[in-house]
Scaffold this active site. Structure first.
Site, mmCIF file in Angstrom:
data_model
loop_
_atom_site.group_PDB
_atom_site.id
_atom_site.type_symbol
_atom_site.label_atom_id
_atom_site.label_comp_id
_atom_site.label_asym_id
_atom_site.label_seq_id
_atom_site.Cartn_x
_atom_site.Cartn_y
_atom_site.Cartn_z
ATOM 1 N N THR A 1 -7.821 -5.118 -0.761
ATOM 2 C CA THR A 1 -6.807 -5.646 0.148
ATOM 3 C C THR A 1 -6.954 -7.157 0.393
ATOM 4 O OG1 THR A 1 -6.871 -3.540 1.247
ATOM 5 C CG2 THR A 1 -5.974 -5.345 2.514
ATOM 6 N N ASP B 1 0.827 -1.216 0.000
ATOM 7 C CA ASP B 1 0.000 0.000 0.000
ATOM 8 C C ASP B 1 0.862 1.267 0.000
ATOM 9 O OD1 ASP B 1 -2.810 -0.126 0.012
ATOM 10 O OD2 ASP B 1 -2.810 -1.009 2.008
ATOM 11 N N GLU C 1 -5.381 7.259 -0.393
ATOM 12 C CA GLU C 1 -5.983 6.639 0.783
ATOM 13 C C GLU C 1 -5.024 6.632 1.981
ATOM 14 O OE1 GLU C 1 -7.399 2.603 0.226
ATOM 15 O OE2 GLU C 1 -8.512 2.672 2.098
ATOM 16 N N LYS D 1 -13.947 -5.296 -10.956
ATOM 17 C CA LYS D 1 -15.347 -5.565 -11.341
ATOM 18 C C LYS D 1 -15.819 -4.601 -12.427
ATOM 19 C CE LYS D 1 -16.771 -5.627 -6.860
ATOM 20 N NZ LYS D 1 -15.552 -5.907 -6.087
ATOM 21 N N SER E 1 -12.215 -5.722 -5.542
ATOM 22 C CA SER E 1 -11.667 -4.489 -6.132
ATOM 23 C C SER E 1 -12.426 -3.952 -7.333
ATOM 24 C CB SER E 1 -10.190 -4.686 -6.517
ATOM 25 O OG SER E 1 -10.083 -5.285 -7.798
ATOM 26 N N ILE F 1 -3.834 0.253 -3.201
ATOM 27 C CA ILE F 1 -4.232 -1.169 -3.367
ATOM 28 C C ILE F 1 -5.695 -1.258 -2.995
ATOM 29 C CG2 ILE F 1 -4.069 -3.532 -2.521
ATOM 30 C CD1 ILE F 1 -1.240 -3.413 -2.506
ATOM 31 N N ASP F 2 -6.521 -1.391 -4.023
ATOM 32 C CA ASP F 2 -7.952 -1.578 -3.789
ATOM 33 C C ASP F 2 -8.186 -3.088 -3.787
ATOM 34 O OD1 ASP F 2 -10.692 -0.975 -3.610
ATOM 35 O OD2 ASP F 2 -10.915 -1.180 -5.777
HETATM 36 P P1 AMP Z 1 -14.466 -4.745 -2.809
HETATM 37 O O1 AMP Z 1 -13.151 -5.336 -3.134
HETATM 38 O O2 AMP Z 1 -15.300 -4.402 -4.017
HETATM 39 O O3 AMP Z 1 -15.229 -5.541 -1.794
HETATM 40 O O4 AMP Z 1 -14.191 -3.323 -2.192
HETATM 41 C C1 AMP Z 1 -13.126 -3.038 -1.353
HETATM 42 C C2 AMP Z 1 -13.400 -1.701 -0.733
HETATM 43 O O5 AMP Z 1 -14.560 -1.764 0.046
HETATM 44 C C3 AMP Z 1 -12.336 -1.220 0.203
HETATM 45 O O6 AMP Z 1 -11.420 -0.414 -0.485
HETATM 46 C C4 AMP Z 1 -13.107 -0.408 1.256
HETATM 47 O O7 AMP Z 1 -12.837 0.960 1.111
HETATM 48 C C5 AMP Z 1 -14.554 -0.653 0.917
HETATM 49 N N1 AMP Z 1 -15.437 -0.921 2.060
HETATM 50 C C6 AMP Z 1 -15.103 -1.079 3.361
HETATM 51 N N2 AMP Z 1 -16.219 -1.251 4.121
HETATM 52 C C7 AMP Z 1 -17.274 -1.197 3.293
HETATM 53 C C8 AMP Z 1 -18.698 -1.280 3.481
HETATM 54 N N3 AMP Z 1 -19.244 -1.487 4.665
HETATM 55 N N4 AMP Z 1 -19.483 -1.151 2.383
HETATM 56 C C9 AMP Z 1 -18.956 -0.975 1.167
HETATM 57 N N5 AMP Z 1 -17.620 -0.872 0.931
HETATM 58 C C10 AMP Z 1 -16.789 -0.984 1.979
HETATM 59 MG MG MG Z 2 -10.245 0.444 -1.831
#
Ligand code: AMP
Ligand code: MG
Length: 334
Positions: free
Chosen positions: A129, A47, A70, A249, A246, A126-127
């Site tokens: 994680t 990150d 971030e 999608k 991330s 890093i989206d």
């Molecule tokens: P994904 O990989 O699509 O599940 O998204 C990852 C991102 O979800 C991370 O970068 C977080 O910033 C975000 N995230 C964290 N908590 C939540 C939540 N409660 N609802 C939606 N997104 C979230």
């Molecule tokens: Mg993210």
């Protein structure tokens, strides 16, 4: 007006180099865990390294920039975290050999920009994680925002295969990188700087009535999978959604491998972060998709670090987006 071509070039270089370093850290996951005795540490190192490299490359090419990233350097500056600092510096030096502790920390802090500027860069170093830790999908997501709208997007997906027949839950050896300027279409290259010239990407039109192939988060805390299932049952789905982490999608829908990305809110008060959507939104839009929140509102990036006026995400081509919004309304989910 900004020189978009020059900005894109700088953004591409930045995300390419950050993606390379993330791949290196991921390859050495066990080694990093051993040094720091912590499962979260590889993410931490990657990150910070990713944010430092992006900031450094942007400043090198464009001079001072407003970057809303971030991460911040407070953790690495702590005396107790020398091991992390050393590991991050070693990672960064793969592509930035002259970096030292001071320039590293300074570059990370270049990401503390103020999002109330009329234009700024935003970065998720890093989206996804969790995907990074599992050795699956994650993204380096960089966008340039002007008056609340992304106008340049660069999305590094270091583990995403370009072939639709390769599994999405495993790491590809090249990965994909998407880049776009608003109104100028979407382009795909390998994320590791190897191989063919950029390929133009645009979704093919669907046959009317074809079942809808959806994708959503792996993490149930990030998107309400029960709601997605109810919506898909109404609009005619092709089965279980594909789950991947991330902003990859957005790319998967943009290139026509899926027909919808749904992010149904799990918590009443959760506000989506701008860096989680800015690059992905433009990638999807330029690939022929509509991106709104679950109320059908455009994403509005003019409210600081959060999408304060939006809730959830619906990303799909126009012929799928309308019916999904209708189903959300009929089911009382918005
Ligand atoms: P994904 O990989 O699509 O599940 O998204 C990852 C991102 O979800 C991370 O970068 C977080 O910033 C975000 N995230 C964290 N908590 C939540 C939540 N409660 N609802 C939606 N997104 C979230
Ligand atoms: Mg993210």
């Amino acid at each position: 007006m900004a020189d978009y071509a020059k900005f894109l070039e700088a953004g591409r270089r930045a995300v390419e180099d950050a993606s390379l370093v993330c791949r290196q850290v991921q390859r050495a996951l066990d080694q990093v865990k051993a040094i720091t005795k912590d499962d979260k540490s590889p993410v931490t190192v990657a990150d910070y390294a990713s944010q430092a490299i992006v900031a450094h490359r942007l400043r090198e090419a464009l001079g001072p920039v407003v970057l809303v990233g971030e991460e911040g350097s407070a953790f690495l500056r702590d005396e107790d975290n020398q091991t992390y600092r050393d590991a991050t510096l070693a990672a960064v030096r793969e592509v930035w050999p002259e970096a030292d502790e001071r320039t590293l920390l300074d570059a990370i802090d270049a990401g503390a920009g103020d999002p109330s500027h009329a234009s700024f860069w935003t970065l998720d170093p890093i989206d996804g994680t969790k995907g990074f830790l599992r050795g699956q999908q994650y993204a380096v997501a960089l966008a340039y925002i002007e008056r609340g709208r992304p106008v340049i997007g660069v999305l590094g997906c270091p583990n995403l295969p370009s072939s639709f027949t390769d599994p999405l839950d495993r790491a590809d050896s090249h990965g994909c990188l998407y880049f776009t300027i608003s109104g100028q279409g979407l382009w795909e290259v390998h994320a590791d700087k190897q191989g063919a010239p950029p390929k133009h990407i645009h979704r093919a039109l669907r046959e009317p009535g074809d079942p809808i192939r959806a994708c959503e988060s792996v993490e149930t805390a990030h998107s309400k999978q029960d709601d997605t299932a109810k919506i898909l049952a109404r609009v005619g789905s092709a089965g279980e959604p594909v789950r991947l982490d991330s902003q990859c999608k957005y790319a998967v829908v943009a290139r026509g491998q899926a027909d919808a990305y749904l992010r149904m809110p799990t918590k009443k008060d959760y506000v989506e972060r701008i860096w989680d959507h800015a690059a992905g939104e433009l990638v999807a839009h330029e690939g022929g998709c509509v991106v709104t929140d679950i109320h059908g509102r455009d994403l509005d990036f003019a409210h600081g670090r959060g999408l304060e006026t939006n809730r959830g995400i619906v990303c799909a081509p126009p012929d799928v987006h309308g019916p999904i919004l209708g189903a959300i309304k009929d089911l009382g989910l918005a």
